[in-house]
Design a protein around this motif. Structure first.
Motif, PDB file in Angstrom:
ATOM      1  N   THR A  24      31.633 -23.257  32.815  1.00 24.78           N
ATOM      2  CA  THR A  24      30.463 -21.837  31.477  1.00 24.78           C
ATOM      3  C   THR A  24      29.577 -23.638  31.018  1.00 24.78           C
ATOM      4  N   GLU A  25      28.608 -23.237  30.865  1.00 25.66           N
ATOM      5  CA  GLU A  25      27.496 -24.082  30.453  1.00 25.66           C
ATOM      6  C   GLU A  25      27.790 -23.783  28.824  1.00 25.66           C
ATOM      7  N   GLY A  26      26.822 -24.550  28.261  1.00 26.72           N
ATOM      8  CA  GLY A  26      27.424 -24.858  26.629  1.00 26.72           C
ATOM      9  C   GLY A  26      28.963 -24.830  26.115  1.00 26.72           C
ATOM     10  N   VAL A  27      30.024 -25.097  26.904  1.00 24.15           N
ATOM     11  CA  VAL A  27      31.221 -24.813  26.746  1.00 24.15           C
ATOM     12  C   VAL A  27      31.452 -26.558  27.365  1.00 24.15           C
ATOM     13  N   ALA A  28      32.261 -27.356  26.606  1.00 28.68           N
ATOM     14  CA  ALA A  28      32.524 -29.082  26.923  1.00 28.68           C
ATOM     15  C   ALA A  28      33.807 -28.630  27.209  1.00 28.68           C
ATOM     16  N   ASP A  29      34.415 -29.461  28.328  1.00 30.98           N
ATOM     17  CA  ASP A  29      35.771 -29.384  28.552  1.00 30.98           C
ATOM     18  C   ASP A  29      36.610 -30.814  27.510  1.00 30.98           C
ATOM     19  N   VAL A  30      37.530 -30.175  27.096  1.00 31.11           N
ATOM     20  CA  VAL A  30      37.891 -31.328  26.139  1.00 31.11           C
ATOM     21  C   VAL A  30      39.190 -31.967  27.088  1.00 31.11           C
ATOM     22  N   THR A  31      39.882 -32.878  26.482  1.00 31.49           N
ATOM     23  CA  THR A  31      40.675 -33.372  26.865  1.00 31.49           C
ATOM     24  C   THR A  31      41.695 -34.011  26.531  1.00 31.49           C
ATOM     25  N   GLU A  32      43.071 -34.071  26.300  1.00 28.85           N
ATOM     26  CA  GLU A  32      43.966 -34.909  25.719  1.00 28.85           C
ATOM     27  C   GLU A  32      43.029 -36.140  24.761  1.00 28.85           C
ATOM     28  N   GLN A  57      36.956 -13.219  31.912  1.00 26.97           N
ATOM     29  CA  GLN A  57      36.533 -12.918  31.392  1.00 26.97           C
ATOM     30  C   GLN A  57      35.983 -13.376  30.334  1.00 26.97           C
ATOM     31  N   LEU A  58      36.605 -13.668  29.437  1.00 28.67           N
ATOM     32  CA  LEU A  58      35.779 -14.017  28.040  1.00 28.67           C
ATOM     33  C   LEU A  58      34.617 -15.526  28.419  1.00 28.67           C
ATOM     34  N   ALA A  59      34.617 -16.191  29.480  1.00 20.01           N
ATOM     35  CA  ALA A  59      33.432 -17.293  29.642  1.00 20.01           C
ATOM     36  C   ALA A  59      32.359 -16.852  29.490  1.00 20.01           C
ATOM     37  N   PRO A  60      31.884 -15.435  30.126  1.00 20.47           N
ATOM     38  CA  PRO A  60      29.610 -15.305  29.023  1.00 20.47           C
ATOM     39  C   PRO A  60      29.943 -14.899  28.041  1.00 20.47           C
ATOM     40  N   VAL A  61      31.066 -14.467  27.137  1.00 27.05           N
ATOM     41  CA  VAL A  61      31.212 -14.702  26.032  1.00 27.05           C
ATOM     42  C   VAL A  61      31.041 -15.853  24.793  1.00 27.05           C
ATOM     43  N   LEU A  62      31.636 -15.991  25.550  1.00 24.80           N
ATOM     44  CA  LEU A  62      31.894 -17.830  24.926  1.00 24.80           C
ATOM     45  C   LEU A  62      30.026 -19.024  25.682  1.00 24.80           C
ATOM     46  N   ARG A  63      29.845 -18.565  26.006  1.00 30.82           N
ATOM     47  CA  ARG A  63      28.215 -18.864  26.613  1.00 30.82           C
ATOM     48  C   ARG A  63      27.812 -19.001  25.595  1.00 30.82           C
ATOM     49  N   ILE A  94      28.997 -23.499  14.861  1.00 33.92           N
ATOM     50  CA  ILE A  94      30.110 -23.927  15.229  1.00 33.92           C
ATOM     51  C   ILE A  94      30.119 -24.065  16.769  1.00 33.92           C
ATOM     52  N   LYS A  95      30.619 -25.361  16.913  1.00 32.57           N
ATOM     53  CA  LYS A  95      30.376 -25.841  18.603  1.00 32.57           C
ATOM     54  C   LYS A  95      31.494 -25.198  19.569  1.00 32.57           C
ATOM     55  N   VAL A  96      31.262 -24.557  20.308  1.00 36.12           N
ATOM     56  CA  VAL A  96      33.537 -24.244  21.317  1.00 36.12           C
ATOM     57  C   VAL A  96      33.218 -25.023  22.384  1.00 36.12           C
ATOM     58  N   VAL A  97      34.270 -25.332  22.429  1.00 37.63           N
ATOM     59  CA  VAL A  97      34.979 -26.345  23.347  1.00 37.63           C
ATOM     60  C   VAL A  97      36.106 -25.838  24.713  1.00 37.63           C
ATOM     61  N   ARG A  98      36.392 -26.324  25.865  1.00 36.14           N
ATOM     62  CA  ARG A  98      37.658 -25.328  26.570  1.00 36.14           C
ATOM     63  C   ARG A  98      38.555 -26.343  27.039  1.00 36.14           C
ATOM     64  N   LEU A  99      40.088 -26.405  26.799  1.00 40.82           N
ATOM     65  CA  LEU A  99      41.357 -26.583  26.966  1.00 40.82           C
ATOM     66  C   LEU A  99      42.223 -25.950  27.831  1.00 40.82           C
ATOM     67  N   ASP A 100      42.191 -27.144  29.504  1.00 39.21           N
ATOM     68  CA  ASP A 100      43.061 -26.751  30.518  1.00 39.21           C
ATOM     69  C   ASP A 100      44.366 -26.358  29.948  1.00 39.21           C
ATOM     70  N   VAL A 101      44.932 -25.502  29.894  1.00 35.29           N
ATOM     71  CA  VAL A 101      46.418 -25.500  29.419  1.00 35.29           C
ATOM     72  C   VAL A 101      47.263 -26.625  30.251  1.00 35.29           C
ATOM     73  N   ASP A 102      47.053 -25.801  32.062  1.00 32.26           N
ATOM     74  CA  ASP A 102      48.208 -26.943  32.735  1.00 32.26           C
ATOM     75  C   ASP A 102      47.643 -28.204  32.386  1.00 32.26           C
ATOM     76  N   HIS A 103      46.714 -28.976  32.831  1.00 29.05           N
ATOM     77  CA  HIS A 103      46.074 -29.776  32.752  1.00 29.05           C
ATOM     78  C   HIS A 103      46.564 -31.277  31.270  1.00 29.05           C
ATOM     79  N   HIS A 104      46.160 -29.980  30.169  1.00 34.27           N
ATOM     80  CA  HIS A 104      46.606 -30.909  28.682  1.00 34.27           C
ATOM     81  C   HIS A 104      47.776 -30.107  27.638  1.00 34.27           C
TER      82      HIS A 104
END
Length: 112
Positions: A4-12, A40-46, A56-66
């Motif tokens: 999702t462009e503009g939405v950074a991935d965060v990690t532990e 479905q939410l990805a374009p909204v967050l972008r 506001i800053k928007v980021v994403r966290l993968d629950v399976d990886h973290h």
């Protein structure tokens, strides 16, 4: 991971600096590749990330990886959207929603 462009991935490793240490409120999407409402939410967050970048800053966290962060913040479903301000979670929402509704729910965070 859905890109999702503009939405950074965060990690532990980056969560504390990117989210808890941010000068802006941060909207974290707890997400997973297998989650249709997350996609479905990805374009909204972008769009929100682009249009509200100064508020506001928007980021994403993968629950399976973290899973440790997922447990730490009591996330039980995806997508969970959690807003952090000054290092503390101040709002939590579960499920996909249209942009207009999400912006209404974020109004108090965006105007504070």
């Amino acid at each position: 991971m859905i890109h999702t462009e503009g939405v950074a991935d965060v990690t532990e490793e980056t969560f504390d600096a990117e989210v808890l240490g941010s000068g802006l409120p941060v909207l974290v999407q707890f997400t997973a590749d297998w989650c249709p409402p997350c996609r479905q939410l990805a374009p909204v967050l972008r769009e929100i990330a682009r249009e509200e970048a100064d508020r506001i800053k928007v980021v994403r966290l993968d629950v399976d990886h973290h899973p440790d962060l997922t447990v730490r913040f009591g996330v039980l479903a995806t997508p969970t959207l959690m807003v952090f301000r000054a290092g503390e979670p101040v709002k939590s929402m579960v499920g996909a929603r249209p942009k207009r509704r999400l912006l209404q729910e974020l109004e108090d965070v965006l105007t504070a």
